[in-house]
Design an enzyme around this catalytic site. Sequence first.
Site, short mmCIF file in Angstrom:
data_model
loop_
_atom_site.label_atom_id
_atom_site.label_comp_id
_atom_site.label_asym_id
_atom_site.label_seq_id
_atom_site.Cartn_x
_atom_site.Cartn_y
_atom_site.Cartn_z
N GLU A 21 -36.46 78.11 -69.15
CA GLU A 21 -36.56 78.43 -67.73
C GLU A 21 -36.64 77.09 -67.01
O GLU A 21 -37.65 76.40 -67.10
CB GLU A 21 -37.82 79.25 -67.42
CG GLU A 21 -37.82 79.67 -65.95
CD GLU A 21 -39.17 79.69 -65.27
OE1 GLU A 21 -39.30 80.35 -64.23
OE2 GLU A 21 -40.10 79.02 -65.75
N ASP A 71 -41.41 78.80 -70.57
CA ASP A 71 -41.82 78.86 -69.17
C ASP A 71 -41.89 77.45 -68.57
O ASP A 71 -42.42 76.53 -69.21
CB ASP A 71 -43.20 79.53 -69.10
CG ASP A 71 -43.63 79.82 -67.67
OD1 ASP A 71 -42.92 80.60 -67.01
OD2 ASP A 71 -44.66 79.29 -67.23
C1 BGC Z 1 -42.90 82.45 -64.48
C2 BGC Z 1 -43.71 82.95 -63.34
C3 BGC Z 1 -45.03 82.21 -63.39
C4 BGC Z 1 -44.84 80.69 -63.41
C5 BGC Z 1 -46.07 79.98 -63.82
C6 BGC Z 1 -42.70 81.05 -64.05
O1 BGC Z 1 -41.60 80.53 -63.83
O2 BGC Z 1 -41.70 83.13 -64.69
O3 BGC Z 1 -43.89 84.33 -63.40
O4 BGC Z 1 -45.78 82.54 -62.26
O5 BGC Z 1 -43.84 80.33 -64.31
O6 BGC Z 1 -46.29 80.13 -65.19
#
Ligand code: BGC
Length: 540
Positions: free
Chosen positions: A275, A216
């Site tokens: 991500e 994340d």
């Molecule tokens: C997750 C989101 C989240 C954020 C903070 C992201 O990119 O996919 O759902 O709100 O990170 O953790």
Amino acid sequence: MTELVHADRAAETEATGRWWRDAVIYQVYVRSFADGNGDGIGDLLGVRSRLRYLADLGVDAIWLNPFYTSPMADFGYDVADYRDVDPIFGSLADAKALIDDAHRHGLRVIVDVVPNHTSDQHVWFQEALAAGPGTPARERYIFREGKGADGELPPNDWESVFGGPAWTRLPDGQWYLHLFAPEQPDLNWENPEVHAEFESILRFWLDLGVDGFRIDVSHGMVKAEGLPDVGHADQVKMIGTEVVPFFDQDGVHEIHRAWRRLLDSYPGMRIGVAEAWVPSLDRLANYVRPDEMHQAFNFHFLTTPWDAARFRKVIDESLASSGAVGAPATWVLSNHDVKRHVTRYGHGELGLRRARAAALLTLALPGSTYVYQGEELGLPEVLDLPEEYLTDPQRLRNPEDGRDGCRVPIPWADVEPHFGFSLPGIEETWLPMPASWGPLSVESQLRDPASTLSLYREALRIRRDLTSLGDESLTWLDSPAGTLAFTRGDGFAVTVNLTGEPVELPAPGRVLLASAGVEVAGGTVRLAPDSAVWWGRDDA
Ligand code: BGC
Ligand code: CA
């Protein structure tokens, strides 16, 4: 002969060893997938009960959104205990049983890890609050004095991704940084203790048997030296291409390298998928260099509008940039943070037609593809959820930007009131499901060979059979404006019509699968508006 067999074996081991390079990975948003205990909220038991469905769908792996102990200020992306399961979702024993069961079904399991921030209820943050300014406990987060005569102004001008200032002041006068909600304080990755803790967390889940991690905000852990101002007052969007001092700093790559060494020290090809919302595909490729993560979601592809030239460009640039570092591309059309692509492409029948075509386009591209739960059913974004259910922290600060509409529970059967998502007898699901969703349910669509679910199942079956495709690149064929045509190796071709009109072109083979009606006569094919066709070319 024996030698040949051995060579085949070696090739096979090599191929399965690098399973992720062309894997189809299904994203399970646990809260909305299936409710196993009848409280209206999806859970690990529910996921377990639907593994057969996922194996039959034909995916290679699942990615589970966070199911760890959490006060749920951001639906689990605010983790209070990284080594335990929130009671809403089950227990650690359920997690272990799910991993083992998934493996028995031939599915690999990727779990989420949230390293940029913890929950404000995490023991570290509670300690930091209690210990006060200047203590080692505060060194695990990013605490600063404010500006102004009495420190009444935030330390810099950073805005939170969800809206509002990225700093919150404590009664003792210090401010702490949170790039997301105030309940999600950012960790200080300059502190070796933070590194050690996360390596230990990764080991914990690797030892439990997971096959990898979705990382994340993997572009956010390191902030620019001195926390400089952004220099303007606009809110910074996650889905932006701007260079900012808190995202995509070169320092994050050292963390990814360390994690890669850790993953490689385990048997069985465990992977990391980043991500990373970064300004360009070239910057994205940095995350998948040979000694970093295995995959990084291609959000440039996700945000491409329905336009042939734009798609061709983003596909070319993606393959070139990831290819330059020897990584496969990682395609994605939807996830739990963005409007479902049926709706982005036009909603209603138009959106669905385009989404079906997009599925065949995406699943034909070289590399790996993520499928977000419900996209195989052609689910649209739910745009009319009643106000009282909406608690997404992003929507609370930014009403047009809510993420609830893509997180509505999955319809499993055409039975009221909650379409088989929950156990019979419960009153409501955590988000209400549209009354019209019966025909979109898994059960209804399994009965219909023309359904979107049948299209995905067939596409994944064919994709598996075409093992020779691997992650080798594509070759564009000439095709009329507004269309795309390409081959993958000698035996497979794809045509996509992204216009609203039928288009005729030379048939590049025999039809394997089509997202809409297709007419072939005398070597010419008439492609329906917004449609895609897969072609076999065994005579080539
Ligand atoms: C997750 C989101 C989240 C954020 C903070 C992201 O990119 O996919 O759902 O709100 O990170 O953790
Ligand atoms: Ca439940």
